[in-house]
Design a protein around this motif. Structure first.
Motif: not given
Length: 229
Positions: A42-47, A71, A83, A97
């Protein structure tokens, strides 16, 4: 917990401090993964949405297996593919998503899952949980279990829950299940959409679980990465 006026203030403050420390204490499993180069998805792919099922009681064991691990961590190469899958999904269905149910899995937790299915002989058990002795691709941070969430963040209908042990969950049996009326056309289309974006992004599906995808083969993962302990 309640306190009386006679309770020493030092003792009360000590308990509060212990509680705050427990809440902020780093998760050992997550720290180990970071040290091995894995990244928080989630730090790399916000969606992308995350709900690790083994960090809840909503799984076949009906207990929290992961504890502090909440996480989703994966290898950087796997996150890059994920991604792309998310981008492909957004083109197909704007607002949809990916929703992750499981990602990198410590080997100790692999043993917990394996030992929780004694009713199946090892040959059958392998269809649902990889043998810890052979290692799961999850143990290398290179496999992900997931579904699709709609615009409201709700998982779309895939015909079975995550971790369903039976033919209805088998991608290889979908045609038969649809012909028998066990799975609806909508469910089949939803599964096909998930497989389409994941395979286009470079993931490999498996025969027995609609939710499971590998970024690499087990042999390739073993060459590239260390086991997550």
């Amino acid at each position: 917990m309640t306190y009386s006026f006679s309770t020493p203030l030092v003792f009360v403050f000590s308990l509060i401090l212990q509680s705050l420390t427990a809440q902020t204490k780093p998760c050992l499993y997550e720290e180990k993964m970071r040290s091995q180069g894995l990244v928080d998805v989630q730090m790399e792919i916000k969606q992308v949405l995350v709900q690790l099922k083994y960090a809840t009681t909503d799984n076949f064991m009906h207990q929290n297996v992961y504890g502090c691990l909440t996480k989703a961590f994966l290898q950087k190469q796997t996150v890059a593919k994920l991604s792309l899958a998310q981008s492909l999904l957004e083109k197909e269905k704007p607002g949809y998503r990916l929703l992750i149910y499981d990602a990198a899995r410590p080997l100790s937790k692999q043993w917990d899952l394996w030992n929780a299915l004694p009713q199946y002989p090892p040959k059958i058990r392998k269809n649902y949980v990889a043998s810890p002795q052979e290692h799961s691709i999850h143990n290398y941070g290179s496999a992900v279990d997931l579904t699709i969430a709609d615009e409201s963040g709700q998982a779309i209908d895939m015909g079975t829950p995550f971790d369903y042990f039976g033919k209805k969950a088998y991608p290889k049996a979908e045609k038969e299940m649809e012909e028998k009326g066990v799975l609806s056309k909508e469910v089949i289309q939803n599964r096909l959409l998930l497989r389409k974006v994941m395979q286009k992004a470079g993931f490999l599906p498996i025969e027995y679980e609609w939710w499971h995808f590998n970024a690499f083969s087990r042999a390739e993962a073993k060459k590239r990465f260390q086991v997550v302990q």
